[in-house]
Design an enzyme around this catalytic site. Structure first.
Site, PDB file in Angstrom:
ATOM      1  N   SER A 106       0.835  -1.195   0.000  1.00 57.39           N
ATOM      2  CA  SER A 106       0.000   0.000   0.000  1.00 57.39           C
ATOM      3  C   SER A 106       0.883   1.264   0.000  1.00 57.39           C
ATOM      4  CB  SER A 106      -0.949  -0.078   1.204  1.00 57.39           C
ATOM      5  OG  SER A 106      -2.008   0.813   1.054  1.00 57.39           O
ATOM      6  N   ASP A 225     -10.549  -3.744  -4.784  1.00 59.16           N
ATOM      7  CA  ASP A 225     -10.097  -2.720  -3.828  1.00 59.16           C
ATOM      8  C   ASP A 225     -11.121  -1.593  -3.708  1.00 59.16           C
ATOM      9  OD1 ASP A 225      -8.652  -0.853  -2.325  1.00 59.16           O
ATOM     10  OD2 ASP A 225      -6.750  -1.426  -3.263  1.00 59.16           O
ATOM     11  N   HIS A 292      -8.569  -4.543  -0.850  1.00 59.66           N
ATOM     12  CA  HIS A 292      -7.262  -3.968  -0.578  1.00 59.66           C
ATOM     13  C   HIS A 292      -6.431  -4.791   0.413  1.00 59.66           C
ATOM     14  CE1 HIS A 292      -4.328  -0.793  -0.527  1.00 59.66           C
ATOM     15  NE2 HIS A 292      -4.409  -0.656   0.773  1.00 59.66           N
TER      16      HIS A 292
END
Ligand SMILES: *[C@@H]1O[C@H](CO)[C@@H](O)[C@H](O)[C@H]1NC(C)=O
Length: 312
Positions: A106, A225, A292
Site C-alpha cells: 500500500s 479494492d 485492498h
C-alpha cells in the site's frame, strides 16, 4: 527411491547454494497504513518469504522501534522525512550493501519508489508494490468501526487536506490528489508532486534516472479494492475530470473513467523515467483477486518470480 522431507530438501538446497557461492538477493519490506514492522502479520509474512527463498535476508522497514509507535507513524508524520530516515536505515545494514529487492505494501509502495528516485543507495533491483497509490488518492479511505486512530486521522485529513499542517503531519494528505482540484494540490503538496515530478520548475532528472535504473517495477492491483480511490492508482492511472455547467472542474460522474498510465503526461513526457523503464519491458502489471491488501497466497508466485533471485 528415497523420500526426503521438505526440511531436508531445504537444507540440501541451502548447502547447494553455499557451494555454488550463490545466495538469494536480500529483500526489504515496507508495511502499509495501520500496520507495523513488529505486527504479527508482518513477521509472519517475512517467515513466508523465507520458506519460498530459503536463506534469504529480510528487513522490515520501521519508522519507530515499537509496535504501536510504528503503527502511528503510518498515519502521522512528514513523509519526506520518513523516507530520508529509511534511506539512512537501509544504508546502515551490511547485508543490503550489494543491492536488494523491495516490496511495498500500500503506501509503503510509493514511499519505496521515493527511496529509489531520491537515494537508491544501496540500489533496489526489483520493486514490487501491492495496492499502492502511485498517482495518489482522491478520497480518504474509511476506517474500521472501532479504529479511533484511523478515524481521527481521517477526519483531520478530510477537513483541511491541503492545509499546511495536514501536508506536514498527516501521511495520507501527502498523497491526496484530487484531479478536480489540481491547483490546490500543486501548491500545497510537497511529497507526491515531488516524487511524480509534476512541477515543471523543480523537476529532478536524478529521480527519472534512478527509477529507470530498476530492473523491474511490478505493479500489483487488488481487483476488488474499495479502500484506494481509484484502485487503478496502483497502476499509475487517475480519474478523468470534466467541466461542469458552472465552469468548475469535477471528477467524471461515475468515477470510473480513468486516464491509464500510458496516457498520463507523467508517462508520455517521461517525467520520472517510467516510460524508459516501460519501453525496455521493466514495468509489469499484475493483479491480486480481492479487497485492498487481502493478499491470500497471491504474493507467493510474485515473490517467487520477482524477489530473491540468486546473486553470485
Ligand atoms: C535532485 O535529486 C537528487 C537526489 O535526491 C538531489 O541530490 C539533488 O539535490 C536534487 N536536485 C535539485 C536541483 O533539487
Amino acid at each position: 527411491m528415497a523420500r526426503f522431507s521438505t526440511a531436508l530438501l531445504a537444507t540440501i538446497s541451502l548447502v547447494g547454494l553455499a557451494w555454488a557461492g550463490a545466495s538469494p538477493r536480500p529483500l526489504v519490506v515496507w508495511h502499509g497504513l495501520g500496520d507495523s514492522a513488529y505486527a504479527p502479520g508482518m513477521l509472519q509474512f517475512a517467515e513466508g518469504i523465507k520458506t519460498v527463498h530459503p536463506g534469504i535476508f529480510v528487513h522490515l522497514v520501521y519508522i519507530e522501534e515499537d509496535l504501536d509507535k510504528d503503527r502511528q507513524a503510518g498515519f502521522y508524520g512528514n513523509v519526506n522525512e520518513q523516507v530520508q530516515l529509511v534511506s539512512e536505515q537501509l544504508a546502515a545494514i551490511p547485508e543490503l550493501q550489494g543491492g536488494f529487492d523491495a516490496i511495498g505494501f500500500s503506501q509503503g509502495g510509493q514511499f519505496l519508489r521515493a527511496y529509489v528516485e531520491r537515494y537508491n543507495s544501496p540500489p533496489i533491483h526489483n520493486l514490487l508494490t501491492f495496492g499502492s497509490q502511485h498517482t495518489g488518492i482522491s478520497d480518504i479511505p474509511t476506517c474500521r468501526p472501532r479504529d479511533l486512530l484511523c478515524q481521527i486521522a481521517r477526519r483531520a485529513t478530510n477537513s483541511a487536506v491541503y492545509g499546511s499542517w495536514a501536508q506536514e503531519n498527516l501521511v495520507q494528505a501527502q498523497y491526496f490528489r484530487d484531479p478536480a482540484n489540481l491547483a490546490a494540490y500543486y501548491s500545497a503538496n510537497h511529497f507526491l508532486t515531488s516524487v511524480n515530478n509534476e512541477i515543471a520548475e523543480t523537476r529532478n532528472e536524478t529521480y527519472a534516472r534512478n527509477l529507470a535504473s530498476l530492473n523491474k517495477l511490478v505493479l500489483v492491483l487488488f481487483t476488488e479494492d474499495k479502500t484506494v480511490v481509484p484502485k487503478e492508482s496502483s497502476w499509475f492511472a487517475s480519474e478523468v475530470v470534466e467541466d461542469s455547467a458552472d465552469g468548475q472542474q469535477r471528477v467524471f460522474a461515475d468515477r470510473r473513467t480513468l486516464v491509464p498510465m500510458h496516457e498520463q503526461p507523467l508517462y508520455k513526457e517521461n517525467w520520472i523515467g517510467l516510460r524508459d523503464l516501460d519501453e525496455r519491458g521493466g514495468v509489469v502489471f499484475s493483479e491480486c483477486e480481492g479487497e485492498h491488501m487481502q493478499l491470500g497466497d497471491c504474493w507467493e508466485d510474485l515473490v517467487r518470480e520477482w524477489a530473491g533471485g540468486l546473486v553470485y
